[in-house]
Design an enzyme around this catalytic site. Structure first.
Site, PDB file in Angstrom:
ATOM      1  CG  HIS A 108      71.111 -25.300 -50.935  1.00 46.06           C
ATOM      2  ND1 HIS A 108      70.285 -26.185 -50.248  1.00 46.06           N
ATOM      3  CD2 HIS A 108      72.184 -25.085 -50.126  1.00 46.06           C
ATOM      4  CE1 HIS A 108      70.837 -26.488 -49.090  1.00 46.06           C
ATOM      5  NE2 HIS A 108      71.990 -25.841 -48.989  1.00 46.06           N
TER       6      HIS A 108
ATOM      7  CG  MET B 286      74.072 -28.520 -49.908  1.00 45.75           C
ATOM      8  SD  MET B 286      72.622 -29.586 -49.995  1.00 45.75           S
ATOM      9  CE  MET B 286      71.939 -28.998 -51.543  1.00 45.75           C
TER      10      MET B 286
ATOM     11  CG  ASP C  26      66.341 -26.792 -48.275  1.00 44.93           C
ATOM     12  OD1 ASP C  26      65.525 -27.679 -48.577  1.00 44.93           O
ATOM     13  OD2 ASP C  26      67.429 -26.637 -48.867  1.00 44.93           O
TER      14      ASP C  26
HETATM   15  C1  DX5 Z   1      68.535 -31.305 -48.930  1.00 43.66           C
HETATM   16  C2  DX5 Z   1      68.152 -30.223 -49.904  1.00 43.66           C
HETATM   17  C3  DX5 Z   1      66.721 -29.911 -49.950  1.00 43.66           C
HETATM   18  C4  DX5 Z   1      65.821 -31.025 -50.347  1.00 43.66           C
HETATM   19  C5  DX5 Z   1      64.480 -30.813 -49.705  1.00 43.66           C
HETATM   20  O1  DX5 Z   1      69.907 -31.371 -48.841  1.00 43.66           O
HETATM   21  O2  DX5 Z   1      68.833 -29.033 -49.621  1.00 43.66           O
HETATM   22  O3  DX5 Z   1      66.473 -28.768 -50.774  1.00 43.66           O
HETATM   23  O4  DX5 Z   1      65.645 -31.139 -51.724  1.00 43.66           O
HETATM   24  O5  DX5 Z   1      63.759 -31.921 -49.983  1.00 43.66           O
HETATM   25  P1  DX5 Z   1      62.467 -32.351 -49.141  1.00 43.66           P
HETATM   26  O6  DX5 Z   1      61.479 -31.275 -49.338  1.00 43.66           O
HETATM   27  O7  DX5 Z   1      62.113 -33.624 -49.822  1.00 43.66           O
HETATM   28  O8  DX5 Z   1      62.915 -32.525 -47.729  1.00 43.66           O
HETATM   29 ZN    ZN Z   2      68.252 -27.167 -50.730  1.00 38.57          ZN
END
Ligand code: DX5
Ligand code: ZN
Length: 230
Positions: free
Chosen positions: A81, A83, A190
């Site tokens: 993923h 970002m 997510d």
């Molecule tokens: C946030 C990420 C998520 C995160 C989810 O920017 O994309 O993948 O790790 O974490 P939890 O499950 O702790 O919300």
């Molecule tokens: Zn993520």
């Protein structure tokens, strides 16, 4: 794993089991290989790898070298993923590192269609992610060109945030449009996913559930994974 099997389209959603993607962001990086083995023991479908650049989001995590190390020990499909701003600069390095599913943010790309095609040209499954405040209309032109739609249920940037309720409507809308147009993308959610939010996300139509904190901060990874899968 066959991709079409992941898509729990209307009618099948209740019977077909949802896939789980533990987010390594919440794991103990000092024991990364052990953490991976512990979740793989539970037959998870993906490992979710959160890449943050300090620009698109405030946080910084890791890049292609760490993904390559993960790929060298993981047996599971790697779901990366991104970002990051200007993702086109990093599609090839992340694919070469061993990524199977590569997801970019619609807000971060200057040419979404070009970037999705670049991922597919390199043999990857192409994912498109969007933050909770992104107008859904921004995604619609691409729904026929993606393998995965990643619905953020927190704002991208950090693990451990609370689930944003409005994201369920995004999942429902994606599932409706998928059916209406006959698309075949999987719907992933997510952020803030634990047993109860997972149940609601599955009911809304999510096929793949990402969870970091709920798995890696729990004493029993297997029990958490089973609770999320439902
Ligand atoms: C946030 C990420 C998520 C995160 C989810 O920017 O994309 O993948 O790790 O974490 P939890 O499950 O702790 O919300
Ligand atoms: Zn993520």
């Amino acid at each position: 794993m066959s991709w079409s099997h992941l898509v729990r389209a209307e009618g099948r959603a209740r019977e077909a089991r949802a896939a789980v993607a533990p987010s390594l962001l919440a794991c103990d990086f000092a024991h990364l290989a052990d953490e991976i083995a512990r979740v793989e023991k539970e037959d998870v479908e993906f490992l979710h790898l959160d890449v943050m650049d300090g620009h698109f989001v405030k946080n910084i995590t890791f890049g292609p070298p760490l993904v390559k190390s993960i790929a060298s020990v993981a047996k599971t499909t790697l779901d990366t993923h991104l970002m990051i701003e200007n993702p086109e600069r990093y599609i090839e390095p992340f694919m070469q590192a061993g990524t199977h599913v590569l997801t970019i943010h619609v807000e971060a790309s200057t040419d979404v269609r070009r970037d999705l095609q670049a991922i597919r040209n390199l043999g990857g499954k192409a994912g498109l992610a969007f933050n909770p405040d992104c107008p859904f209309e921004k995604l619609e032109p691409y729904l026929g060109d993606i393998d995965l739609l990643l619905v953020m249920s927190v704002f991208a940037g950090f693990g451990g945030q609370s689930f944003i309720e409005g994201s369920l409507a995004h999942v429902e809308r994606a599932a409706r449009l998928r059916k209406h147009h006959g698309h075949s993308f999987a719907i992933e959610i997510d952020g803030g996913i634990a047993s109860e939010t997972a149940r609601r996300a599955r009911d809304a139509g999510a096929d793949i559930l990402v969870a970091g904190t709920a798995i890696f901060k729990s004493p029993d990874y297997g029990a958490s994974i089973r609770a999320i899968r439902g």
